[in-house]
Design an enzyme around this catalytic site. Structure first.
Site, PDB file in Angstrom:
ATOM      1  N   ASP A  26       0.825  -1.211   0.000  1.00  0.00           N
ATOM      2  CA  ASP A  26       0.000   0.000   0.000  1.00  0.00           C
ATOM      3  C   ASP A  26       0.856   1.256   0.000  1.00  0.00           C
ATOM      4  O   ASP A  26       2.033   1.238   0.361  1.00  0.00           O
ATOM      5  CB  ASP A  26      -0.947   0.011   1.195  1.00  0.00           C
ATOM      6  CG  ASP A  26      -0.223   0.066   2.539  1.00  0.00           C
ATOM      7  OD1 ASP A  26       0.787  -0.656   2.688  1.00  0.00           O
ATOM      8  OD2 ASP A  26      -0.668   0.811   3.433  1.00  0.00           O
TER       9      ASP A  26
ATOM     10  N   GLU B  81       0.190  -1.383   5.610  1.00  0.00           N
ATOM     11  CA  GLU B  81       1.247  -0.958   6.529  1.00  0.00           C
ATOM     12  C   GLU B  81       1.121   0.514   6.861  1.00  0.00           C
ATOM     13  O   GLU B  81       1.358   0.932   8.005  1.00  0.00           O
ATOM     14  CB  GLU B  81       2.616  -1.244   5.900  1.00  0.00           C
ATOM     15  CG  GLU B  81       3.794  -1.039   6.848  1.00  0.00           C
ATOM     16  CD  GLU B  81       4.383   0.363   6.856  1.00  0.00           C
ATOM     17  OE1 GLU B  81       5.259   0.639   7.689  1.00  0.00           O
ATOM     18  OE2 GLU B  81       3.963   1.195   6.004  1.00  0.00           O
TER      19      GLU B  81
END
EC number: 3.4.11.4
Length: 407
Positions: free
Chosen positions: A80, A175
């Site tokens: 991400d 994350e």
């Protein structure tokens, strides 16, 4: 162009921006598209035990080529990109033989990355620079890490004559919103120790990070017509400003560095009737971290004393802790990475992370996991950049570290 650069430029074309305050993993379904692509790529290069979970975690193994003793070594990166800046329609600019001068990222918007504002640019003079076009972040955090790990894996699979122990690969979602380790299955991953490849400039090597918490303040005001508000109106926005003013002025990201912690007002929204303030609270030292959280709550209690019970609600939630205590019994992880850097002519930069990584959480879950550089700079914004040469060097570093784990 080198394989690692080609991979990176392909991965940044995927919009994988995560989203705060979601109750599911991944927080955005679009992360699953990249996860599927990475799993297919691993299968195509010959990795074993490739699997992708419903939550978007990607795992794979590279079998050992030696019978000598070697721990099972893991490498982890996240898919991400940060929710704080757009990761959609990334259009990277590739500047060959960069001349060290200021760069116009976007002529139409007159957006410049100047050599004066970003003095680290002088260190990449003559290299092939990859920047944004000024409209988005780049995504080197952490698609550079993914590209470097996959290029390393592909190299080992194409060179079975090179001795190494078993390698485990993991790619995580979410994350950037602090949930990358929530669904990570340490036992199924199978590594004894690991590295996250999620750091910054070439040479960065870290095993200390902030203790981190998130804080939210909700302020309940009272909206009265301003013409007759005397003695009756309670302006939630102004009370929010007052709350912020009660926190230490210089314990702010603008004024801190190194081991210094901070309160960071990340967002503020609302109206006279109600306002919300979202904070991140950070400190490397656990005692000071606890004091910061206590002060945050005490500020809310004072506001309630001043304006009436229930005016201010303060919520604090721990996000992660300093991995140092979990890495200290395994300092050979740092020694081997440092020695590998020096062998390749990379100057090790061992300093604390002013942030957190999946590795911090994973270290407390039983997988010692310090953090290695990707080669990127200026993460989470339009001035993010990386060089092809740095990604190539990090790929070499991962190969060298892996070789060094044959005892």
């Amino acid at each position: 162009m080198s394989e690692v650069a080609k991979r990176f430029l392909e991965y940044v074309s995927y919009d994988t921006q995560s989203q705060e305050e979601q109750n599911v993993i991944p927080s955005t379904k679009k992360q699953l598209i990249l996860a599927k692509k990475l799993a297919e790529e691993l299968e195509g290069m010959g990795a074993e035990n490739v699997r992708i979970t419903d939550q978007g975690y990607v795992y794979a193994d590279i079998p050992a080529t030696t019978n000598k003793p070697a721990p099972v070594l893991g490498f982890i990166a996240h898919m991400d990109t940060a929710p704080s800046f757009s990761g959609k329609d990334v259009k990277p600019k590739v500047i060959e033989n960069y001349d060290g001068k200021s760069i116009c990222l976007n002529p139409d918007l007159d957006i410049w990355m100047t050599a004066e504002d970003f003095p680290d640019l002088k260190h990449v003079n003559g290299q092939t620079l990859i920047t944004t076009d000024g409209n988005t972040l780049l995504g080197a955090d952490d698609k550079a890490g993914i590209a470097e790990i996959l290029t390393m894996a592909d190299w080992f699979l194409k060179h079975p004559e090179e001795e190494h122990g078993k390698i485990c690969i993991g790619f995580t979602p979410d994350e950037e919103v602090g949930r990358g380790a929530d669904g990570f299955d340490v036992k199924a991953f199978g590594a004894d120790v690991a590295y996250t490849v999620d750091g910054g400039p070439l040479g960065e090597l870290t095993y200390e990070n902030f203790n981190g918490a998130s804080g939210r303040v909700t302020i309940h005001g009272r909206n009265i017509h301003p013409g007759s508000g005397k003695g009756q109106m309670k302006n939630a926005l102004l009370m929010g400003m007052e709350f912020q003013a009660m926190l230490p002025v210089f314990e702010n990201p603008m004024y801190t560095e190194g081991y210094e912690g901070f309160f960071h007002l990340d967002s503020m929204s609302g109206s006279v009737e109600e306002a919300k303030l979202d904070y991140i609270i950070r400190d490397h030292d656990m005692d000071r971290f606890e004091e910061k959280k206590k002060l945050f709550v005490m500020a809310a209690e004072f506001m309630n004393y001043k304006y009436g019970k229930g005016t201010v609600e303060a919520y604090v939630k721990d996000s992660y802790y300093n991995m140092k205590e979990k890495i200290k019994p395994h300092m050979y992880l740092i020694d081997k990475a440092k020695a590998s850097m020096e062998k390749l002519g990379i100057q090790p930069l061992i300093e604390p992370i002013r942030g957190g990584t999946d590795g911090a959480r994973l270290s407390y879950m039983g997988l010692p996991c310090p953090n290695i550089c990707t080669g990127g700079h200026n993460f989470h914004g339009k001035f993010e950049y990386i060089t092809v040469e740095a990604m190539e060097k990090v790929t070499e570093l991962l190969i060298e570290i892996t070789k060094s784990f044959i005892f």
